[in-house]
Design a protein around this motif. Sequence first.
Motif, PDB file in Angstrom:
ATOM      1  N   UNK A 150      -8.432   9.747 -12.691  1.00  0.00           N
ATOM      2  CA  UNK A 150      -7.131  10.373 -13.001  1.00  0.00           C
ATOM      3  C   UNK A 150      -6.518   9.731 -14.243  1.00  0.00           C
TER       4      UNK A 150
ATOM      5  N   UNK B 102       1.432   7.005  -6.460  1.00  0.00           N
ATOM      6  CA  UNK B 102       0.324   7.931  -6.759  1.00  0.00           C
ATOM      7  C   UNK B 102       0.709   9.368  -6.426  1.00  0.00           C
ATOM      8  N   UNK B 103       1.391   9.565  -5.302  1.00  0.00           N
ATOM      9  CA  UNK B 103       1.861  10.917  -4.957  1.00  0.00           C
ATOM     10  C   UNK B 103       2.870  11.407  -5.999  1.00  0.00           C
TER      11      UNK B 103
ATOM     12  N   UNK C 231      -4.241   5.857   5.214  1.00  0.00           N
ATOM     13  CA  UNK C 231      -3.056   5.900   6.086  1.00  0.00           C
ATOM     14  C   UNK C 231      -3.468   6.113   7.547  1.00  0.00           C
TER      15      UNK C 231
ATOM     16  N   UNK D 274      -6.210   8.705   0.235  1.00  0.00           N
ATOM     17  CA  UNK D 274      -4.935   8.201   0.767  1.00  0.00           C
ATOM     18  C   UNK D 274      -4.795   8.582   2.241  1.00  0.00           C
TER      19      UNK D 274
ATOM     20  N   UNK E 179       5.425  12.469   0.248  1.00  0.00           N
ATOM     21  CA  UNK E 179       4.710  11.347   0.879  1.00  0.00           C
ATOM     22  C   UNK E 179       5.569  10.707   1.974  1.00  0.00           C
TER      23      UNK E 179
ATOM     24  N   UNK F 244      -4.564   2.908   8.966  1.00  0.00           N
ATOM     25  CA  UNK F 244      -3.429   2.032   9.277  1.00  0.00           C
ATOM     26  C   UNK F 244      -2.740   2.470  10.570  1.00  0.00           C
ATOM     27  N   UNK F 245      -2.559   3.788  10.714  1.00  0.00           N
ATOM     28  CA  UNK F 245      -1.814   4.295  11.877  1.00  0.00           C
ATOM     29  C   UNK F 245      -2.664   4.293  13.149  1.00  0.00           C
TER      30      UNK F 245
ATOM     31  N   UNK G  89      -7.223  14.505  -8.302  1.00  0.00           N
ATOM     32  CA  UNK G  89      -6.048  14.696  -7.439  1.00  0.00           C
ATOM     33  C   UNK G  89      -6.488  14.971  -6.002  1.00  0.00           C
TER      34      UNK G  89
ATOM     35  N   UNK H 119       0.836  -1.206   0.000  1.00  0.00           N
ATOM     36  CA  UNK H 119       0.000   0.000   0.000  1.00  0.00           C
ATOM     37  C   UNK H 119       0.878   1.267   0.000  1.00  0.00           C
ATOM     38  N   UNK H 120       1.960   1.235   0.806  1.00  0.00           N
ATOM     39  CA  UNK H 120       2.858   2.396   0.841  1.00  0.00           C
ATOM     40  C   UNK H 120       3.529   2.625  -0.508  1.00  0.00           C
TER      41      UNK H 120
ATOM     42  N   UNK I  39       2.863  10.580  -9.157  1.00  0.00           N
ATOM     43  CA  UNK I  39       2.089  10.942 -10.361  1.00  0.00           C
ATOM     44  C   UNK I  39       1.406  12.299 -10.160  1.00  0.00           C
ATOM     45  N   UNK I  40       0.820  12.486  -8.969  1.00  0.00           N
ATOM     46  CA  UNK I  40       0.158  13.770  -8.682  1.00  0.00           C
ATOM     47  C   UNK I  40       1.180  14.909  -8.776  1.00  0.00           C
TER      48      UNK I  40
ATOM     49  N   UNK J 102       4.753  10.872   6.228  1.00  0.00           N
ATOM     50  CA  UNK J 102       4.503   9.627   6.967  1.00  0.00           C
ATOM     51  C   UNK J 102       5.790   9.029   7.550  1.00  0.00           C
TER      52      UNK J 102
ATOM     53  N   UNK K 185      -8.120  11.894  -4.500  1.00  0.00           N
ATOM     54  CA  UNK K 185      -7.112  10.862  -4.235  1.00  0.00           C
ATOM     55  C   UNK K 185      -6.342  11.167  -2.950  1.00  0.00           C
ATOM     56  N   UNK K 186      -6.003  12.445  -2.751  1.00  0.00           N
ATOM     57  CA  UNK K 186      -5.277  12.821  -1.530  1.00  0.00           C
ATOM     58  C   UNK K 186      -6.150  12.532  -0.296  1.00  0.00           C
TER      59      UNK K 186
ATOM     60  N   UNK L 223       8.816   8.052   6.421  1.00  0.00           N
ATOM     61  CA  UNK L 223       9.376   6.859   5.771  1.00  0.00           C
ATOM     62  C   UNK L 223      10.737   7.211   5.170  1.00  0.00           C
TER      63      UNK L 223
ATOM     64  N   UNK M 208       0.918   4.126  -2.857  1.00  0.00           N
ATOM     65  CA  UNK M 208       0.605   5.519  -2.525  1.00  0.00           C
ATOM     66  C   UNK M 208       1.782   6.439  -2.855  1.00  0.00           C
TER      67      UNK M 208
END
Lengths: 256, 95
Positions: free
Chosen positions: B71, A49-50, B47, B43, A103, B50-51, B36, A42-43, A52-53, A107, B39-40, A109, A46
């Motif tokens: 997109x 995707x970030x 996240x 995401x 990203x 998850x956290x 965009x 997933x990371x 690409x954005x 987070x 999507x943000x 990373x 994402x």
Amino acid sequence: MHPIIHIFDYAIPTFGIMFLIGTGCGFLLAIPAAKKYQIATMDAMFFGLFGIIGGIIGAKLLYIIVDLPNLIASPETALIRLATGGAVFYGGLIGGIMGGYFYTHIYHLDAIHFFDIAVPCLALAQAFGRIGCFFNGCCYGIPYEGPGAVHYPVGAYPPSGIGLFPAQLSESAFLLVLTLLLMAVLWRSNTPGFTSGFYLVASGLFRFINEFFRADPRGAIGFLSTSQFISLLIIGLGILFMLKIPQWVYEKHLKN
Amino acid sequence: MEQYNNKAIASLVLGIVSLVSIVWSYFTIIGIICAIVGLIFAIQIRKAGELEGFRPNSMATAGLVLNIIGLALCAIVLIACVACVGLLGTAAMFS
């Protein structure tokens, strides 16, 4: 050759389709690549995707900066031109890197690990993009009549009636081989950042050489083409990565 | 949790808008912007789930999927050979 494909009433650029297939394959390749550093799928997705954005925003922003005088000169068409096209590749590249870095930063990373797993995927996406260029007819090669010479039909963007060197396909083939090489380097290397450096040096070096076999009209800086000039900068950056200098700067100043 | 629910709804709506905007070529840029932002949001929810240890609701998942499709489809219409345009643009900047 086939710059546009018609699906129902819609005219869809072949380059866009090939680029989308390449991006999809890149995302699929990210799944095994992410296992190297035990990064969650997933990371990795994402992060992509970030990237690409960031890439889309960067490409558009640099287009606006580069084309600002023309946009101001004819404001009546500026909005349409902004809406329908105009993207600058290097803006996209810088924006993509910034997006991916953003990203990892928010987070907490390790960005270098993420860049390492991203480069084989990027090379694969680029390889498909170059096949799109071949269909589009852009980025064509010098006149050549040896084996594998390409003859474009009358009315296509490149000159027709003469054989041309398949510069797009040679780059695509190289990038496919480079993808496999990068995966091997990623698995064997114990130095974070080495795979990124290897990609930058190898792709920059090949692009520098391949430019001599291209004949499409493009800019020049001094006696080098614009891409050769940028390739030299990319090779320099790759060597720095191999010498672990960006990794040191990241660990010291940028890592959370 | 309330803020994540609102973001999930926003993400879903933006995803639908981005998909609808593909039909008119001049609106693809609006579709890209919506995708965009959506999507943000999606995401962020994933996240945060998850956290903070909660399962994102199905609206957030639908928003994520719709925005990715939106997109991709908007970009396919808008994208050209970026490398070529890029080279010409950079050359213009240096000359």
